[in-house]
Scaffold this motif. Structure first.
Motif, PDB file in Angstrom:
ATOM      1  N   ASN A 171      27.429   6.814  -2.535  1.00  0.00           N
ATOM      2  CA  ASN A 171      26.538   7.971  -2.510  1.00  0.00           C
ATOM      3  C   ASN A 171      26.151   8.415  -1.110  1.00  0.00           C
ATOM      4  N   LYS A 172      26.392   7.542  -0.110  1.00  0.00           N
ATOM      5  CA  LYS A 172      25.941   7.840   1.249  1.00  0.00           C
ATOM      6  C   LYS A 172      26.941   8.678   2.048  1.00  0.00           C
ATOM      7  N   SER A 173      28.111   8.944   1.496  1.00  0.00           N
ATOM      8  CA  SER A 173      29.135   9.639   2.264  1.00  0.00           C
ATOM      9  C   SER A 173      29.536  10.948   1.581  1.00  0.00           C
ATOM     10  N   THR A 174      30.034  11.877   2.368  1.00  0.00           N
ATOM     11  CA  THR A 174      30.440  13.194   1.887  1.00  0.00           C
ATOM     12  C   THR A 174      31.884  13.167   1.404  1.00  0.00           C
ATOM     13  N   PRO A 175      32.170  13.730   0.235  1.00  0.00           N
ATOM     14  CA  PRO A 175      33.552  13.785  -0.252  1.00  0.00           C
ATOM     15  C   PRO A 175      34.448  14.549   0.720  1.00  0.00           C
ATOM     16  N   VAL A 176      35.727  14.171   0.766  1.00  0.00           N
ATOM     17  CA  VAL A 176      36.692  14.839   1.632  1.00  0.00           C
ATOM     18  C   VAL A 176      37.413  15.911   0.830  1.00  0.00           C
ATOM     19  N   ASN A 177      37.533  17.106   1.393  1.00  0.00           N
ATOM     20  CA  ASN A 177      38.197  18.206   0.710  1.00  0.00           C
ATOM     21  C   ASN A 177      39.468  18.612   1.449  1.00  0.00           C
ATOM     22  N   GLY A 178      40.594  18.591   0.744  1.00  0.00           N
ATOM     23  CA  GLY A 178      41.840  19.061   1.311  1.00  0.00           C
ATOM     24  C   GLY A 178      42.661  17.986   2.001  1.00  0.00           C
ATOM     25  N   THR A 179      43.978  18.203   2.031  1.00  0.00           N
ATOM     26  CA  THR A 179      44.879  17.280   2.710  1.00  0.00           C
ATOM     27  C   THR A 179      44.976  17.656   4.191  1.00  0.00           C
ATOM     28  N   ASN A 205      38.110   9.812  -2.665  1.00  0.00           N
ATOM     29  CA  ASN A 205      36.739  10.157  -3.044  1.00  0.00           C
ATOM     30  C   ASN A 205      36.190   9.277  -4.156  1.00  0.00           C
ATOM     31  N   GLN A 206      37.098   8.698  -4.955  1.00  0.00           N
ATOM     32  CA  GLN A 206      36.652   7.807  -6.024  1.00  0.00           C
ATOM     33  C   GLN A 206      36.018   6.532  -5.471  1.00  0.00           C
ATOM     34  N   HIS A 207      36.416   6.151  -4.251  1.00  0.00           N
ATOM     35  CA  HIS A 207      35.900   4.931  -3.639  1.00  0.00           C
ATOM     36  C   HIS A 207      34.656   5.169  -2.778  1.00  0.00           C
ATOM     37  N   LEU A 208      34.273   6.426  -2.615  1.00  0.00           N
ATOM     38  CA  LEU A 208      33.113   6.730  -1.775  1.00  0.00           C
ATOM     39  C   LEU A 208      31.810   6.413  -2.501  1.00  0.00           C
TER      40      LEU A 208
END
Length: 311
Positions: A180-188, A175-178
């Motif tokens: 503003n145009k993309s949604t953060p990923v939650n969970g493994t 998520n640190q590399h995302l």
């Protein structure tokens, strides 16, 4: 920092997509002959096949080896091959094999002496780069595909994303590399990543170092390969059109179609990954102030030939 990120991102795109293009070359043969005119967009570069250092005794008729290069220069200019891979279409063992070669590998470049293998492309383009592969590793490569620049996120979005099994280490940095145009990923666990998310996953370098990052590149490539095989034939021309403006090769349109049709039996197989030199068989060494990956060339050549021709 922004320029550094952009440069790293471009290199990763090349590493992954030169292989993706090769996979699509195979898919072209699956009854989609109306793509012929689209294939005409490829930039064809003639090379002298009499001066490639081909080892003929390894020219098994059921195994086709293709050199894949990603160069760090704008289209129309010659640069170093930041990514070097060998795609082996093995009908004898019914496998598609992909070998990557570490770019700092210390090898003999014909006419230039000992140097990093990725310098061969800068010195003499695909002609010398292929000759360097053949003479050092006892190969029979005659053809190549080179990519200068393209967009991994666009292609991944076109195929509906890729399924990746995320670890805690992946999630920590992804998520640190995302942007503003993309949604953060939650969970493994398994997630379907869109183009930007997959790109961010590939850029992770702080969890597991460069070897783990290379593994992530292969994981994404494997996921793309699986997804491409599921893409409806009607969508393949659009994907190819997006890619071909960035491709240079010595294959003609007719030869590409022939390559696809003659290897259709491999489309239901998995891609087998390999890297040279193997772990534990090389060391980093500074020679006159320059870092090289040094290894036993004879042993490494035997390892590669066993992987390509015997497994």
């Amino acid at each position: 920092m922004g320029k550094r990120k952009k440069k790293d991102s471009t290199k990763i795109l090349k590493r992954i997509l030169i292989s993706l293009i090769a996979v699509i070359v195979l898919l072209v043969g699956v009854g989609v002959f109306y793509i012929y005119n689209v294939l005409g967009k490829i930039e064809k570069t003639e090379i002298n096949k009499e001066d490639l250092g081909i080892v003929k005794e390894e020219s098994g008729k059921d195994i086709t080896n293709i050199a894949l290069f990603g160069v760090d220069a704008p289209k129309g200019q010659t640069g170093r091959s930041d990514s070097i891979m060998i795609l082996s279409l093995d009908k004898a063992h019914k496998k598609i094999k992909l070998t990557s070669i570490m770019r700092d590998s210390y090898v003999n470049i014909p006419g230039r002496g000992m140097d990093k293998i990725n310098h061969a492309y800068a010195f003499g383009g695909p002609q010398l780069a292929i000759k360097t592969l053949n003479t050092n590793f006892g190969l029979n490569i005659e053809n190549f595909l080179t990519v200068n620049f393209t967009s991994l996120p666009i292609i991944i979005d076109k195929i509906g994303g890729v399924d990746i099994n995320l670890t805690n280490g992946d999630l920590k940095y992804l998520n640190q590399h995302l942007g503003n145009k993309s949604t953060p990923v939650n969970g493994t666990g398994i997630h379907t990543l869109d183009g930007e998310q997959a790109m961010a996953y590939c850029r992770i370098r702080y969890d597991g170092g460069d070897q783990r990052r290379t593994e992530r590149h292969r994981t994404v490539l494997e996921a793309v390969f699986k997804k491409i095989k599921e893409v409806p034939a009607s969508k393949i021309p659009g994907i190819i059109t997006d890619l071909l403006t960035y491709v240079e090769t010595n294959y003609s349109s007719t030869e590409i179609l022939g390559l696809g049709t003659s290897n259709m039996s491999l489309l239901n197989t998995d891609m087998v990954q390999y890297r040279l030199p193997e772990d534990g068989k090389y060391q980093g060494k500074n020679i006159k102030g320059v870092y090289y990956t040094v290894f036993d060339i004879k042993e490494t050549k035997n390892d590669l030939k066993k992987f390509i021709y015997e497994n």
